[in-house]
Scaffold this active site. Structure first.
Site, PDB file in Angstrom:
ATOM      1  N   ARG A   2       0.831  -1.189   0.000  1.00  0.00           N
ATOM      2  CA  ARG A   2       0.000   0.000   0.000  1.00  0.00           C
ATOM      3  C   ARG A   2       0.878   1.256   0.000  1.00  0.00           C
ATOM      4  NH1 ARG A   2      -2.524  -3.492   3.737  1.00  0.00           N
ATOM      5  NH2 ARG A   2      -4.652  -4.104   3.158  1.00  0.00           N
TER       6      ARG A   2
ATOM      7  N   LYS B  30      -2.318  -0.133   7.865  1.00  0.00           N
ATOM      8  CA  LYS B  30      -3.778  -0.253   7.871  1.00  0.00           C
ATOM      9  C   LYS B  30      -4.265  -1.306   8.848  1.00  0.00           C
ATOM     10  CE  LYS B  30      -7.764  -0.808   4.810  1.00  0.00           C
ATOM     11  NZ  LYS B  30      -8.236  -0.933   3.413  1.00  0.00           N
TER      12      LYS B  30
ATOM     13  N   HIS C 289      -3.119   2.692  -5.914  1.00  0.00           N
ATOM     14  CA  HIS C 289      -3.766   1.427  -5.548  1.00  0.00           C
ATOM     15  C   HIS C 289      -4.055   0.568  -6.778  1.00  0.00           C
ATOM     16  CE1 HIS C 289      -5.634  -0.754  -2.184  1.00  0.00           C
ATOM     17  NE2 HIS C 289      -6.466  -1.236  -3.092  1.00  0.00           N
TER      18      HIS C 289
ATOM     19  N   ARG D 124      -1.552  -2.088  -7.256  1.00  0.00           N
ATOM     20  CA  ARG D 124      -1.812  -3.208  -6.341  1.00  0.00           C
ATOM     21  C   ARG D 124      -2.874  -4.130  -6.936  1.00  0.00           C
ATOM     22  NH1 ARG D 124      -1.677  -4.404  -0.666  1.00  0.00           N
ATOM     23  NH2 ARG D 124      -3.713  -4.913   0.225  1.00  0.00           N
TER      24      ARG D 124
ATOM     25  N   HIS E 131      -4.200  -8.985   3.210  1.00  0.00           N
ATOM     26  CA  HIS E 131      -5.603  -8.897   3.596  1.00  0.00           C
ATOM     27  C   HIS E 131      -5.859  -9.744   4.833  1.00  0.00           C
ATOM     28  CE1 HIS E 131      -6.923  -7.783  -0.772  1.00  0.00           C
ATOM     29  NE2 HIS E 131      -6.537  -6.739  -0.083  1.00  0.00           N
TER      30      HIS E 131
ATOM     31  N   TYR F 120     -11.017  -9.101  -6.657  1.00  0.00           N
ATOM     32  CA  TYR F 120     -10.117  -9.182  -7.801  1.00  0.00           C
ATOM     33  C   TYR F 120     -10.511 -10.297  -8.773  1.00  0.00           C
ATOM     34  CZ  TYR F 120      -7.427  -6.010  -4.964  1.00  0.00           C
ATOM     35  OH  TYR F 120      -7.044  -4.928  -4.199  1.00  0.00           O
TER      36      TYR F 120
END
Length: 424
Positions: A261, A286, A359, A362, A385, A394
């Site tokens: 990120r 995050k 992003h 990513r 994640h 995705y």
């Protein structure tokens, strides 16, 4: 900001265009200013506006882009909005302060909390830190609390115990044309702030209860991704002889090949890189979870080139730093701004792409991993994640596998009766 008489608008614009040319601004940028100035002049004359103010500028941007910025500061992700804000802020700032050298996007003035909100604001910020929230969450809630406080002050609401539901509704109307996901983020921040105000007795009623509820479909959007040749074009657009170019190349290559990120790249420290093991060890901002990222050779060599031949000699231990005073860690929007600059330089058309900030690199990594057959748990672990359901978005970009799942409509169509139409 002050106002400008419409009769003075064209001479002022012509003068500012001459100033920008004299300062050596690139012709494409001057063309953007000229286009915005011309469209804005037509807008105010068609509406027979007598005086031009910041509010009229925001009305113009809303009429052109379908979204109304809160003010003429900042660097929005929408390039079209960004260009118009930049030109109109320059125009209004000149009227207020006189001529000054063009310095790019305007910086938002430092927040100065009004007297009637000082204790409440400081107490709220202290509670956010004590709750152990992530830095990004604290910054989001801080920014929205500040925006609300300044808005209330502009309406003549001098203290928290005088806030009404009508004031909150008027504030929310500023964001009516923003995306549903962004509006939900604002509502989430307001629930936190207003709930705290009532809990501590700063407001007379629980204004949190009057906030609307939006249904935001989980993973409802489709991530923006890039083709391999587009990524190559973006990287080729970077001047790797320039010190800042060396930094940008290393940052974008690291993002493309690791999926980190933007916040984690900005906060990357020298001690996070294990050169012997060819790994990056860090705690994600995050989620607060540790992660090990392989340091592939092309990425490693690009970072070494930057550290040896590009990075300014500063005391900060951040790997990537600013190249203009004040030297130090990169700001929040710097990386995304750099990416958009190289996209334009590479001549890539972004119409219909949706959000294409850092992003999106990513998202591209996740899409490429899916195409190559990597299972979802592996992709989820790579991206850091906490919930594999987050990774499932995705699946939408894996077009080749989706094609294999598509039904053939002809195979399921009811046969047409001989001599008549279907269903006759």
């Amino acid at each position: 900001m002050s106002s400008i008489k419409v009769s003075e608008l064209r001479p002022t614009m012509d003068y500012l265009l001459c100033v920008l040319e004299a300062h050596g601004l690139a012709e494409p940028s001057i063309k953007d200013y000229r286009s915005t100035f011309g469209a804005f002049e037509r807008y105010v004359r068609e509406r027979e506006v007598g005086m031009v103010s910041e509010s009229i500028c925001l009305d113009f941007i809303e009429s052109k882009n379908g979204t109304r910025p809160v003010d003429l500061y900042g660097d929005p992700s929408d390039d079209s909005v960004s260009r118009r804000i930049k030109a109109l802020h320059f125009l209004m700032k000149y009227q207020e302060e006189g001529l000054h050298c063009h310095t790019g996007h305007a910086k938002r003035p430092p927040f100065s909390c009004p007297e009637g909100y000082g204790d409440e604001y400081e107490s709220y910020m202290k509670s956010l830190h004590e709750a152990g929230l992530s830095e990004s969450t604290i910054l989001t809630r801080r920014d929205k609390a500040q925006a609300l406080i300044l808005f209330l002050q502009s309406r003549g609401v001098e203290a928290t115990d005088a806030i009404t539901q009508a004031d909150i509704d008027a504030f929310l109307m500023l964001y009516i044309n923003n995306t549903i996901k962004y509006r939900e983020a604002i509502l989430c921040a307001l629930r936190s702030f207003l709930g705290y105000m009532y809990e501590k007795g700063y407001t007379l009623t629980n204004l949190k209860e009057g906030l609307p509820h939006l249904r935001v479909p989980r993973n409802g959007g489709i991530p923006c991704t890039w083709k391999k040749e587009e990524l190559v074009a973006i990287l080729d657009a970077i001047d790797r002889e320039d010190p800042a170019g060396k930094r940008d190349y290393a940052v974008l290559l690291l993002t493309i090949q690791s999926g980190l990120r933007a916040g984690d790249i900005r906060n990357l420290r020298m001690s996070d890189i294990d050169w012997n093991q060819k790994k990056i060890h860090l705690v994600m901002g995050k989620t607060g979870q540790p992660i090990d990222v392989p340091l592939l050779d092309p990425v490693g060599w690009s970072i070494i080139d930057y550290l040896k031949n590009g990075r300014p000699a500063v005391s900060h231990d951040h790997v990537f730093v600013r190249h203009r005073a004040p030297f130090g860690p990169l700001g929040g929007s710097g990386l995304g701004t750099a990416l958009r600059r190289y996209i334009v330089k590479a001549g890539i058309d972004t119409k219909g792409r949706g959000h294409h900030g850092l992003h999106s690199l990513r998202s591209t990594l996740a899409g490429n991993m899916l195409t190559s057959g990597a299972p979802l748990p592996v992709i989820s672990q790579t991206l850091g994640h906490q919930d594999i359901k987050t990774t499932e978005i995705y699946l939408k970009v894996d077009v080749e596998h989706l094609r294999r799942c598509a039904l053939d409509p002809d195979a399921y169509r009811a046969p047409v009766a001989e001599g008549g139409a279907c269903g006759a």
